[in-house]
Scaffold this motif. Structure first.
Motif, PDB file in Angstrom:
ATOM      1  N   GLY A 195       0.813  -1.200   0.000  1.00 28.24           N
ATOM      2  CA  GLY A 195       0.000   0.000   0.000  1.00 28.24           C
ATOM      3  C   GLY A 195       0.857   1.265   0.000  1.00 28.24           C
ATOM      4  O   GLY A 195       0.349   2.358  -0.087  1.00 28.24           O
ATOM      5  N   ARG A 196       2.197   1.095   0.107  1.00 23.91           N
ATOM      6  CA  ARG A 196       3.052   2.282   0.016  1.00 23.91           C
ATOM      7  C   ARG A 196       2.879   2.876  -1.371  1.00 23.91           C
ATOM      8  O   ARG A 196       2.707   2.159  -2.343  1.00 23.91           O
ATOM      9  CB  ARG A 196       4.519   1.877   0.204  1.00 23.91           C
ATOM     10  N   PRO A 197       2.946   4.221  -1.488  1.00 24.33           N
ATOM     11  CA  PRO A 197       2.678   4.833  -2.775  1.00 24.33           C
ATOM     12  C   PRO A 197       3.533   4.270  -3.892  1.00 24.33           C
ATOM     13  O   PRO A 197       3.114   4.177  -5.028  1.00 24.33           O
ATOM     14  CB  PRO A 197       3.008   6.314  -2.550  1.00 24.33           C
ATOM     15  N   SER A 198       4.763   3.843  -3.579  1.00 24.51           N
ATOM     16  CA  SER A 198       5.637   3.413  -4.668  1.00 24.51           C
ATOM     17  C   SER A 198       5.473   1.944  -5.039  1.00 24.51           C
ATOM     18  O   SER A 198       6.144   1.466  -5.927  1.00 24.51           O
ATOM     19  CB  SER A 198       7.084   3.712  -4.301  1.00 24.51           C
ATOM     20  N   ALA A 199       4.600   1.226  -4.326  1.00 23.89           N
ATOM     21  CA  ALA A 199       4.432  -0.192  -4.674  1.00 23.89           C
ATOM     22  C   ALA A 199       3.744  -0.306  -6.036  1.00 23.89           C
ATOM     23  O   ALA A 199       2.566  -0.014  -6.166  1.00 23.89           O
ATOM     24  CB  ALA A 199       3.635  -0.901  -3.590  1.00 23.89           C
ATOM     25  N   GLY A 200       4.485  -0.723  -7.064  1.00 29.33           N
ATOM     26  CA  GLY A 200       3.932  -0.783  -8.421  1.00 29.33           C
ATOM     27  C   GLY A 200       3.315  -2.140  -8.716  1.00 29.33           C
ATOM     28  O   GLY A 200       3.271  -3.023  -7.847  1.00 29.33           O
ATOM     29  N   GLY A 201       2.852  -2.289  -9.956  1.00 29.24           N
ATOM     30  CA  GLY A 201       2.154  -3.511 -10.348  1.00 29.24           C
ATOM     31  C   GLY A 201       3.013  -4.755 -10.202  1.00 29.24           C
ATOM     32  O   GLY A 201       2.573  -5.780  -9.686  1.00 29.24           O
ATOM     33  N   LEU A 202       4.275  -4.640 -10.600  1.00 33.33           N
ATOM     34  CA  LEU A 202       5.172  -5.793 -10.546  1.00 33.33           C
ATOM     35  C   LEU A 202       5.302  -6.282  -9.103  1.00 33.33           C
ATOM     36  O   LEU A 202       5.199  -7.476  -8.816  1.00 33.33           O
ATOM     37  CB  LEU A 202       6.546  -5.407 -11.087  1.00 33.33           C
ATOM     38  N   ALA A 203       5.490  -5.334  -8.187  1.00 34.68           N
ATOM     39  CA  ALA A 203       5.658  -5.689  -6.779  1.00 34.68           C
ATOM     40  C   ALA A 203       4.422  -6.423  -6.273  1.00 34.68           C
ATOM     41  O   ALA A 203       4.534  -7.443  -5.582  1.00 34.68           O
ATOM     42  CB  ALA A 203       5.898  -4.433  -5.960  1.00 34.68           C
ATOM     43  N   ILE A 204       3.271  -5.934  -6.653  1.00 35.51           N
ATOM     44  CA  ILE A 204       2.031  -6.551  -6.181  1.00 35.51           C
ATOM     45  C   ILE A 204       1.915  -7.983  -6.707  1.00 35.51           C
ATOM     46  O   ILE A 204       1.632  -8.920  -5.974  1.00 35.51           O
ATOM     47  CB  ILE A 204       0.801  -5.711  -6.609  1.00 35.51           C
ATOM     48  N   GLY A 205       2.185  -8.147  -7.997  1.00 38.81           N
ATOM     49  CA  GLY A 205       2.056  -9.470  -8.609  1.00 38.81           C
ATOM     50  C   GLY A 205       3.047 -10.471  -8.041  1.00 38.81           C
ATOM     51  O   GLY A 205       2.697 -11.617  -7.752  1.00 38.81           O
ATOM     52  N   VAL A 206       4.271 -10.040  -7.857  1.00 36.60           N
ATOM     53  CA  VAL A 206       5.301 -10.940  -7.359  1.00 36.60           C
ATOM     54  C   VAL A 206       5.039 -11.268  -5.892  1.00 36.60           C
ATOM     55  O   VAL A 206       5.198 -12.415  -5.461  1.00 36.60           O
ATOM     56  CB  VAL A 206       6.705 -10.312  -7.586  1.00 36.60           C
TER      57      VAL A 206
END
Ligand code: GDG
Length: 478
Positions: free
Chosen positions: A17-28
């Motif tokens: 939920g940190r602002p910089s958490a991008g799509g890749l981070a979420i998926g992995v």
């Protein structure tokens, strides 16, 4: 099922939920939580002395990060990765610069990282390595006796052989890639470039089933286009629509149409050409004066690499020039914002706009194009203007696809997007949402990991153990 070990240059922020958490981070992260595992990579910090990994445990996921020394950072990250590989793989060999010392540093850091990781690997783990910083990583692990399945995914384009050959150690790099069990690319075109290099150089041959025999190994080579979670993005965009920042942008527009662009500030993203095509729209269509604004959000990245300083200066100059030429007391044509925004806020800004303007000169995939479409209100969606040189163009049937080197064509596409009737916008949006749902982030991840589990079993039977020294022709000891 064994654990998953993810290796990437940077480990994503550990707080969700940190602002910089991008799509890749979420998926992995989803995949790591499913099986438990380790995410290993650089912490982003520069340290005086190399040290053991810092371990942080969250549930069944272990984050293991290491610092880089200034010399490692300069040679491995700023040097070979971002001054040689990044520009060349984006077809900008005019901006590429090669130094043997940097390449030696690149190999040295890959070896050091592999040594740090190796004690954490268990016999039934599978290892998934990401991106151009880590092309030799499988070779380094194999040299340390690791026999686990190792897969590699390249997030950026893979250039055609003629372009790849401008990188002096291209032969070694491709050979390194063949030490993986699965090599994944964003698009079929990237996969084909890799196969072409192997086959034209007589290093091996590909078969119909996606297997490649090369350098005495058998590996799977395929395209796994990265996706997003479109419904989660749609929800976030809706929820954030009433945020103060979104409201004030809307109020400030006073009924004007809005064209939105969001990119890391990078020369591969075609920002200068994009501004110039917008200028052409205003030049050819005085009717648009005071009726449309372009908002470009471009958070700076790699600002210690010289070519990035130049693109920033160029862009500031172009925005100033175009605004000076057309602005009125109550209207600024281009709002150029050189900072990072909260992710969900960006999605809401996309939803507020009539056009998503995504025109990289070259891009592996481009997630912004997908996020723009997912953020739209299906009953009144905006239109995506998309470069043919983004990997996303293969998958976005409803976009207005443009050549970013053709300013007139881009200006015409903007005109068409701004004037498109509702029914056509709805139909195009619906087509793209179908494709985004069918190829979402879980599909990308699960397909890759399933192939890695399958192929590794077969490959471990036939593969010769790779045990070759990593000191190679183009790397002089630094
Ligand atoms: C590489 C490849 C490939 C942007 N500004 C802010 C912000 N962003 C987010 C976007 C998007 C991500 O960053 C950028 O992803 P892209 O795919 O557009 O581009 P790269 O960073 O170059 O990524 C690319 C990708 O890897 C994945 O494989 O598609 O081709 O080059 O999610 O929304 N996020 C926040 N604030 C910002 O100001 N929070």
């Amino acid at each position: 099922m064994g654990r998953l070990i993810v290796v990437s240059n940077r480990v994503a922020p550990t707080q969700e939920g940190r602002p910089s958490a991008g799509g890749l981070a979420i998926g992995v992260l989803d995949a790591l939580k499913e099986t438990g595992g380790v995410w290993f990579g650089w912490s982003g910090e520069i340290v005086g002395e190399p040290s053991e990994p810092v371990i942080e445990q969250q549930g069944n996921v272990t984050y293991a990060t290491v610092g880089l020394t200034r010399r490692d950072y300069d040679q491995y990250y700023r040097g070979f990765s971002n001054t040689t590989l990044w520009p060349t793989f984006h077809y900008r060999n005019d901006l590429s610069h090669f130094e043997r010392e940097d390449y030696a540093g690149y190999l040295r850091v890959n070896e050091t990282l592999a040594r740090r990781l190796v004690t954490m690997i268990r016999p039934d783990d599978i290892i998934w390595v990401h991106d151009y910083h880590l092309l030799p990583f499988a070779r380094c692990l194999r040299n340390l006796g690791v026999t686990n399945p190792i897969g590699f995914f390249l997030h950026i384009p893979f250039p055609v052989p003629e372009v790849l050959r401008t990188v002096p150690p291209h032969q070694e790099l491709v050979h390194f890639m063949c030490d993986y069990d699965v090599v994944g690319f964003q698009t079929e075109a990237d996969r084909q470039s890799f196969i072409d290099f192997i086959e034209r150089g007589h290093h091996g041959s590909a078969s119909e089933d996606g297997m490649l025999h090369a350098y005495d190994r058998l590996l799977k080579v395929a395209a796994y286009p990265i996706g997003i979670y479109p419904d989660a993005i749609a929800k976030a965009a809706t929820q954030y629509t009433d945020r103060k920042a979104v409201r004030s942008l809307r109020d400030g527009l006073r009924g004007r149409k809005l064209i939105m662009s969001v990119d890391r500030l990078d020369y591969s993203k075609g920002l200068v050409e994009r501004f110039q095509a917008f200028e052409r729209l205003l030049q050819n269509g005085p009717g648009w004066h005071g009726r449309v604004s372009l908002v470009q959000i471009a958070p700076p990245t790699r600002s210690d690499v010289q070519t990035y300083q130049r693109i920033r200066q160029n862009l500031e100059g172009e925005a100033g020039r175009i605004n000076g030429r057309f602005a009125q007391l109550d209207w600024t044509p281009i709002q150029y914002l050189n900072r990072k925004y909260e992710r969900n806020l960006l999605m809401a800004l996309f939803r507020t706009s009539q056009v998503g303007y995504v025109t990289p000169l070259r891009d592996g995939m481009n997630l912004v194009a997908k996020e723009y479409v997912a953020s739209q209100d299906p009953s009144d969606p905006g239109v995506l203007v998309l470069s043919q040189f983004a990997g996303a163009a293969e998958q976005m049937p409803g976009a207005l696809v443009v050549n970013p080197f053709d300013l007139s064509q881009m200006a015409e596409a903007l005109e068409r997007a701004l004037s498109m009737p509702l029914a056509e916008r709805q139909a195009r949006h619906a087509d793209m949402m179908t494709s985004l749902r069918e190829n979402n982030l879980s599909v990308w991840r699960d397909t890759f990991l399933a192939d890695l589990r399958n192929v590794a079993t077969a490959a471990s039977v036939t593969a010769k153990a790779v045990k070759q020294p990593i000191k190679l022709a183009h790397a002089k000891a630094a």
